[in-house]
Design an enzyme around this catalytic site. Sequence first.
Site, PDB file in Angstrom:
ATOM      1  N   ASP A   1       0.859  -1.188   0.000  1.00 38.84           N
ATOM      2  CA  ASP A   1       0.000   0.000   0.000  1.00 38.84           C
ATOM      3  C   ASP A   1       0.899   1.245   0.000  1.00 38.84           C
ATOM      4  O   ASP A   1       1.868   1.336   0.736  1.00 38.84           O
ATOM      5  CB  ASP A   1      -0.904  -0.011   1.238  1.00 38.84           C
ATOM      6  CG  ASP A   1      -2.035   0.992   1.132  1.00 38.84           C
ATOM      7  OD1 ASP A   1      -3.204   0.563   1.148  1.00 38.84           O
ATOM      8  OD2 ASP A   1      -1.764   2.205   1.044  1.00 38.84           O
ATOM      9  N   ILE A   2       0.545   2.216  -0.861  1.00 38.51           N
ATOM     10  CA  ILE A   2       1.395   3.401  -1.039  1.00 38.51           C
ATOM     11  C   ILE A   2       1.255   4.378   0.131  1.00 38.51           C
ATOM     12  O   ILE A   2       2.107   5.241   0.324  1.00 38.51           O
ATOM     13  CB  ILE A   2       1.060   4.097  -2.397  1.00 38.51           C
ATOM     14  CG1 ILE A   2       2.220   4.921  -2.899  1.00 38.51           C
ATOM     15  CG2 ILE A   2      -0.214   4.918  -2.298  1.00 38.51           C
ATOM     16  CD1 ILE A   2       3.431   4.132  -3.290  1.00 38.51           C
TER      17      ILE A   2
ATOM     18  N   GLU B   1     -12.254   3.721  -0.861  1.00 40.38           N
ATOM     19  CA  GLU B   1     -11.465   4.581  -1.755  1.00 40.38           C
ATOM     20  C   GLU B   1     -11.325   3.975  -3.148  1.00 40.38           C
ATOM     21  O   GLU B   1     -11.472   4.677  -4.150  1.00 40.38           O
ATOM     22  CB  GLU B   1     -10.079   4.809  -1.128  1.00 40.38           C
ATOM     23  CG  GLU B   1      -9.204   5.751  -1.912  1.00 40.38           C
ATOM     24  CD  GLU B   1      -7.775   5.844  -1.336  1.00 40.38           C
ATOM     25  OE1 GLU B   1      -7.598   5.674  -0.099  1.00 40.38           O
ATOM     26  OE2 GLU B   1      -6.853   6.065  -2.120  1.00 40.38           O
TER      27      GLU B   1
ATOM     28  N   HIS C   1      -9.975  -5.604  -2.495  1.00 46.71           N
ATOM     29  CA  HIS C   1      -8.604  -5.782  -2.005  1.00 46.71           C
ATOM     30  C   HIS C   1      -8.629  -6.083  -0.519  1.00 46.71           C
ATOM     31  O   HIS C   1      -9.413  -5.512   0.227  1.00 46.71           O
ATOM     32  CB  HIS C   1      -7.724  -4.558  -2.287  1.00 46.71           C
ATOM     33  CG  HIS C   1      -8.335  -3.252  -1.867  1.00 46.71           C
ATOM     34  ND1 HIS C   1      -9.322  -2.632  -2.588  1.00 46.71           N
ATOM     35  CD2 HIS C   1      -8.107  -2.455  -0.797  1.00 46.71           C
ATOM     36  CE1 HIS C   1      -9.678  -1.514  -1.984  1.00 46.71           C
ATOM     37  NE2 HIS C   1      -8.956  -1.382  -0.873  1.00 46.71           N
TER      38      HIS C   1
ATOM     39  N   HIS D   1      -6.529  -5.756   2.863  1.00 48.81           N
ATOM     40  CA  HIS D   1      -5.405  -5.082   3.525  1.00 48.81           C
ATOM     41  C   HIS D   1      -4.806  -6.052   4.536  1.00 48.81           C
ATOM     42  O   HIS D   1      -5.526  -6.566   5.403  1.00 48.81           O
ATOM     43  CB  HIS D   1      -5.891  -3.862   4.330  1.00 48.81           C
ATOM     44  CG  HIS D   1      -6.444  -2.726   3.543  1.00 48.81           C
ATOM     45  ND1 HIS D   1      -5.704  -1.628   3.194  1.00 48.81           N
ATOM     46  CD2 HIS D   1      -7.697  -2.485   3.067  1.00 48.81           C
ATOM     47  CE1 HIS D   1      -6.460  -0.760   2.534  1.00 48.81           C
ATOM     48  NE2 HIS D   1      -7.685  -1.259   2.451  1.00 48.81           N
TER      49      HIS D   1
HETATM   50  P1  5GP Z   1      -9.862   1.406   0.601  1.00 50.61           P
HETATM   51  O1  5GP Z   1     -10.470   1.402  -0.789  1.00 50.61           O
HETATM   52  O2  5GP Z   1      -9.751   0.017   1.172  1.00 50.61           O
HETATM   53  O3  5GP Z   1     -10.591   2.354   1.526  1.00 50.61           O
HETATM   54  O4  5GP Z   1      -8.401   1.984   0.504  1.00 50.61           O
HETATM   55  C1  5GP Z   1      -7.632   1.842  -0.672  1.00 50.61           C
HETATM   56  C2  5GP Z   1      -6.178   1.682  -0.308  1.00 50.61           C
HETATM   57  O5  5GP Z   1      -5.427   1.638  -1.508  1.00 50.61           O
HETATM   58  C3  5GP Z   1      -5.597   2.807   0.561  1.00 50.61           C
HETATM   59  O6  5GP Z   1      -4.951   2.235   1.702  1.00 50.61           O
HETATM   60  C4  5GP Z   1      -4.597   3.492  -0.365  1.00 50.61           C
HETATM   61  O7  5GP Z   1      -3.438   3.957   0.295  1.00 50.61           O
HETATM   62  C5  5GP Z   1      -4.267   2.416  -1.378  1.00 50.61           C
HETATM   63  N1  5GP Z   1      -3.973   2.951  -2.702  1.00 50.61           N
HETATM   64  C6  5GP Z   1      -4.727   3.831  -3.395  1.00 50.61           C
HETATM   65  N2  5GP Z   1      -4.150   4.105  -4.583  1.00 50.61           N
HETATM   66  C7  5GP Z   1      -3.009   3.381  -4.624  1.00 50.61           C
HETATM   67  C8  5GP Z   1      -1.972   3.252  -5.608  1.00 50.61           C
HETATM   68  O8  5GP Z   1      -1.992   3.861  -6.680  1.00 50.61           O
HETATM   69  N3  5GP Z   1      -0.958   2.409  -5.309  1.00 50.61           N
HETATM   70  C9  5GP Z   1      -0.907   1.726  -4.132  1.00 50.61           C
HETATM   71  N4  5GP Z   1       0.152   0.916  -3.932  1.00 50.61           N
HETATM   72  N5  5GP Z   1      -1.865   1.826  -3.186  1.00 50.61           N
HETATM   73  C10 5GP Z   1      -2.898   2.654  -3.432  1.00 50.61           C
END
Ligand code: 5GP
Length: 128
Positions: free
Chosen positions: A28-29, A87, A92, A94
């Site tokens: 995760d970035i 987001e 995915h 985590h």
């Molecule tokens: P969620 O959708 O579960 O709320 O969060 C999405 C996750 O994806 C976040 O922790 C965010 O940091 C990660 N994320 C979003 N865009 C990117 C990206 O372009 N590259 C990576 N490696 N992680 C990402």
Amino acid sequence: MSIFTKIIKGEIPSYKIAENEDFFVFLDINPNAEGHTLVVPKQEVDKLFDLDDELYAKLFNYSKTIAAAIEKAVPCNRVGLSVIGLEVPHVHVHLVPLNQMADATFEKKVKLTEEEFKALAVKIASYL
Ligand code: 5GP
């Protein structure tokens, strides 16, 4: 196309840890903690509970394998698992190395250098 599909296709770079027929695994970035990893089905489905039963089971079995490697590579009390998706609308898992409750909250974030990300990805992959 989701940002994760672009990562899977190699159109956007990532700190990749592993890949198989069904899944792509990378750091995760914007990590909660060092070693925060995402396990993503190559099939682009928005919501976890819309996955078919077979892929759903495979996702959690593969996440277990990845979590074992993270636990060996990163000093931590345990590896936690969350599924959120608010987001990025592409399923995915985590996997987050946990030492304190704050590591699981997605509010406290850690900043890592490119070198640190690269080294972490290589180290986790070395335990697979
Ligand atoms: P969620 O959708 O579960 O709320 O969060 C999405 C996750 O994806 C976040 O922790 C965010 O940091 C990660 N994320 C979003 N865009 C990117 C990206 O372009 N590259 C990576 N490696 N992680 C990402």
